[in-house]
Design a protein around this motif. Structure first.
Motif, PDB file in Angstrom:
ATOM      1  N   ASP B   6       0.732  -1.304  -0.077  1.00  0.00           N
ATOM      2  CA  ASP B   6      -0.146  -0.048  -0.136  1.00  0.00           C
ATOM      3  C   ASP B   6       0.869   1.358   0.034  1.00  0.00           C
ATOM      4  N   GLU B   7       2.034   1.338   0.812  1.00  0.00           N
ATOM      5  CA  GLU B   7       2.740   2.368   0.868  1.00  0.00           C
ATOM      6  C   GLU B   7       3.463   2.676  -0.192  1.00  0.00           C
ATOM      7  N   GLU B   8       3.990   1.661  -1.131  1.00  0.00           N
ATOM      8  CA  GLU B   8       4.697   1.802  -2.126  1.00  0.00           C
ATOM      9  C   GLU B   8       3.714   2.613  -3.470  1.00  0.00           C
ATOM     10  N   LEU B   9       2.587   1.904  -3.420  1.00  0.00           N
ATOM     11  CA  LEU B   9       1.657   2.325  -4.246  1.00  0.00           C
ATOM     12  C   LEU B   9       1.154   3.858  -4.024  1.00  0.00           C
ATOM     13  N   MET B  10       0.838   4.223  -3.045  1.00  0.00           N
ATOM     14  CA  MET B  10       0.438   5.482  -2.590  1.00  0.00           C
ATOM     15  C   MET B  10       1.702   6.528  -2.846  1.00  0.00           C
ATOM     16  N   ALA B  11       2.907   5.892  -2.470  1.00  0.00           N
ATOM     17  CA  ALA B  11       3.958   7.020  -2.824  1.00  0.00           C
ATOM     18  C   ALA B  11       3.961   7.391  -4.160  1.00  0.00           C
ATOM     19  N   MET B  12       3.638   6.439  -4.974  1.00  0.00           N
ATOM     20  CA  MET B  12       3.711   6.592  -6.427  1.00  0.00           C
ATOM     21  C   MET B  12       2.951   7.266  -7.130  1.00  0.00           C
ATOM     22  N   PHE B  13       1.701   7.117  -6.374  1.00  0.00           N
ATOM     23  CA  PHE B  13       0.364   7.879  -6.607  1.00  0.00           C
ATOM     24  C   PHE B  13       0.585   9.368  -6.623  1.00  0.00           C
ATOM     25  N   ARG B  14       1.445   9.827  -5.429  1.00  0.00           N
ATOM     26  CA  ARG B  14       1.373  10.925  -4.891  1.00  0.00           C
ATOM     27  C   ARG B  14       2.409  11.857  -5.702  1.00  0.00           C
ATOM     28  N   GLU B  15       3.153  11.100  -6.654  1.00  0.00           N
ATOM     29  CA  GLU B  15       4.308  11.703  -7.292  1.00  0.00           C
ATOM     30  C   GLU B  15       3.462  11.919  -8.787  1.00  0.00           C
ATOM     31  N   GLU B  16       3.489  13.335  -9.489  1.00  0.00           N
ATOM     32  CA  GLU B  16       2.851  13.588 -10.537  1.00  0.00           C
ATOM     33  C   GLU B  16       3.234  12.467 -11.673  1.00  0.00           C
ATOM     34  N   ARG B  17       4.401  12.257 -11.992  1.00  0.00           N
ATOM     35  CA  ARG B  17       5.101  11.446 -12.972  1.00  0.00           C
ATOM     36  C   ARG B  17       4.798  10.241 -12.834  1.00  0.00           C
ATOM     37  N   THR B  18       4.334   9.612 -11.688  1.00  0.00           N
ATOM     38  CA  THR B  18       4.048   8.174 -11.548  1.00  0.00           C
ATOM     39  C   THR B  18       2.819   8.005 -11.266  1.00  0.00           C
ATOM     40  N   ARG B  19       1.924   8.983 -11.256  1.00  0.00           N
ATOM     41  CA  ARG B  19       0.656   8.728 -10.692  1.00  0.00           C
ATOM     42  C   ARG B  19      -0.278   7.664 -11.651  1.00  0.00           C
ATOM     43  N   HIS B  20      -0.192   8.007 -12.899  1.00  0.00           N
ATOM     44  CA  HIS B  20      -1.116   7.122 -13.711  1.00  0.00           C
ATOM     45  C   HIS B  20      -0.449   5.554 -13.618  1.00  0.00           C
ATOM     46  N   TYR B  21       0.647   5.448 -13.616  1.00  0.00           N
ATOM     47  CA  TYR B  21       1.418   4.076 -13.533  1.00  0.00           C
ATOM     48  C   TYR B  21       0.992   3.399 -12.454  1.00  0.00           C
ATOM     49  N   ALA B  22       0.879   4.242 -11.149  1.00  0.00           N
ATOM     50  CA  ALA B  22       0.495   3.728  -9.919  1.00  0.00           C
ATOM     51  C   ALA B  22      -0.957   3.147 -10.062  1.00  0.00           C
ATOM     52  N   PHE B  23      -1.873   4.025 -10.606  1.00  0.00           N
ATOM     53  CA  PHE B  23      -3.087   3.820 -10.608  1.00  0.00           C
ATOM     54  C   PHE B  23      -3.569   2.603 -11.652  1.00  0.00           C
ATOM     55  N   ASP B  24      -2.663   2.421 -12.738  1.00  0.00           N
ATOM     56  CA  ASP B  24      -2.625   1.232 -13.487  1.00  0.00           C
ATOM     57  C   ASP B  24      -2.366  -0.070 -12.602  1.00  0.00           C
ATOM     58  N   LEU B  25      -1.307  -0.124 -11.836  1.00  0.00           N
ATOM     59  CA  LEU B  25      -0.971  -1.095 -10.969  1.00  0.00           C
ATOM     60  C   LEU B  25      -2.026  -1.422 -10.003  1.00  0.00           C
ATOM     61  N   LEU B  26      -2.683  -0.321  -9.408  1.00  0.00           N
ATOM     62  CA  LEU B  26      -3.481  -0.410  -8.533  1.00  0.00           C
ATOM     63  C   LEU B  26      -4.664  -1.336  -9.131  1.00  0.00           C
ATOM     64  N   MET B  27      -5.161  -0.906  -9.914  1.00  0.00           N
ATOM     65  CA  MET B  27      -6.262  -1.579 -10.870  1.00  0.00           C
ATOM     66  C   MET B  27      -5.940  -3.020 -11.023  1.00  0.00           C
ATOM     67  N   ARG B  28      -4.886  -3.361 -11.745  1.00  0.00           N
ATOM     68  CA  ARG B  28      -4.470  -4.672 -12.049  1.00  0.00           C
ATOM     69  C   ARG B  28      -4.381  -5.606 -10.839  1.00  0.00           C
ATOM     70  N   GLN B  29      -3.943  -4.788 -10.032  1.00  0.00           N
ATOM     71  CA  GLN B  29      -3.554  -5.833  -8.467  1.00  0.00           C
ATOM     72  C   GLN B  29      -5.069  -6.064  -7.722  1.00  0.00           C
ATOM     73  N   TYR B  30      -6.094  -5.265  -7.944  1.00  0.00           N
ATOM     74  CA  TYR B  30      -7.323  -5.533  -7.227  1.00  0.00           C
ATOM     75  C   TYR B  30      -8.611  -5.783  -8.186  1.00  0.00           C
TER      76      TYR B  30
END
Lengths: 156, 188
Positions: B6-30
């Motif tokens: 969760d922490e890794e995903l949220m950290a990536m999501f809070r960064e503008e440049r990795t936000r979309h990538y993090a969200f994509d990972l989150l969707m694929r994970q859940y």
């Protein structure tokens, strides 16, 4: 496939306890590969939502200002749209009665054939329309408007 | 690809440049687990797709506000659970559709093999599930199929553990009775 664990909750439910853990719903092929992209496409269609939610932050003051603005806006709309109930007959700025306006609007909505039919039913109107027109002018009008030939006979 | 914490995903999501990538990972994970829950609730794939899309769109717009008070999955599940109940409520509110029609439409697509490949008793189990009130069905699905703990379900639904245990116990009795009746009918 494993059976459900023999938990305390299912002690009196032998059928439920014995069922295997199986998801019987069919999912279309490739659905989970496409799904993230479809969600992102939907989000891309509504980027402003992010800015809007940022405006409406958890700040108490912002909520108060937003509520006040909303109330003022509603009051303004009501004031503008409230009908004028003064006077017996409502009139517009030029002094024309609303009944005359609606009749005029009705007549303007009719095409030429309908207008002629309307005038034809009311001899007085027909006379009024015919007044001041020469025969050749009436003939030209009827032919130009491609009205029924019978009107030529009636008019001329 | 192993799941991120969760922490890794949220950290990536809070960064503008990795936000979309993090969200994509989150969707694929859940997405699969959440889809399974929604599908049990609405049965129809297209409706499940709509509800799940709505849920993730909501997640996108609100993930900034997740403070880590619960597990990220519980938070996602809560949004999906609420979207599901809203969807079912809207369906029933349609004045042109009777409750019986809603029930029939929810169970009808289970008769088509392209939508459902379970055996008879699993079909009957799903039919029995559809007779439960929506909230009770959600609790039963989370406990029986997802095997979530009562504490997790409490976080998701906002209901106390005691009330959940009671609700699940009643649901189990109803469904077991339904299955027993069906078995008796089949035997005759």
């Amino acid at each position: 496939m494993n059976a459900h664990r023999d938990t305390e909750d299912l002690q009196d439910a032998p059928l439920l306890r014995s069922l295997p853990m199986h998801d019987p719903f069919v999912v279309p092929d490739g659905f989970f590969d496409r799904f993230p992209l479809e969600v992102k496409q939907r989000i891309a269609l509504r980027p402003r939502r992010m800015a809007w939610t940022n405006l409406l932050s958890t700040s108490w003051l912002n909520w108060r200002v937003a509520s006040l603005a909303g109330a003022l806006g509603i009051a303004l709309v009501i004031a503008v749209l409230r009908p004028d109930t003064s006077g017996d007959e409502p009139t517009n700025l030029s002094g024309t009665s609303s009944q005359a306006l609606s009749e005029e609007a009705y007549l303007e909505s009719l095409d030429d054939t309908e207008l002629w039919a309307l005038y034809g039913e009311d001899p007085e109107l027909l006379t009024a329309v015919g007044d001041g027109f020469e025969d050749h002018e009436l003939e030209a009008y009827i032919l130009h408007q491609e009205l029924p030939v019978e009107l030529l006979i009636e008019e001329l | 690809m192993s799941d991120l914490s969760d922490e890794e995903l949220m950290a990536m999501f809070r960064e503008e440049r990795t936000r979309h990538y993090a969200f994509d990972l989150l969707m694929r994970q859940y997405q699969r687990r959440l889809y399974a829950f929604v599908r049990r609730m609405v049965t129809d794939h297209d409706e499940a797709q709509d509800v799940l899309q709505d849920s993730f769109v909501k997640v996108w717009h609100n993930l900034d506000q997740f403070r880590g008070g619960s597990a990220l999955f519980s938070w996602l599940y809560r949004i999906t659970h609420n979207q599901c109940l809203d969807h079912l409520r809207r369906r029933k509110r349609n004045v042109f559709v009777s409750n019986e029609s809603v029930m029939n439409s929810l169970t009808s697509n289970m008769d088509a093999t392209e939508h459902f490949n379970g055996d008879h008793i699993q079909r009957q189990l799903q039919r029995a599930l559809m007779t439960l009130p929506d909230k009770q069905r959600a609790v039963f699905t989370m406990k029986y199929f997802e095997e979530l703990k009562y504490e997790e379900i409490s976080t998701i639904t906002g209901t106390s553990v005691g009330a959940l245990k009671s609700s699940y116990h009643i649901a189990v009795k109803k469904i077991e009775a339904w299955l027993q009746r069906d078995q008796t009918k089949s035997a005759l």
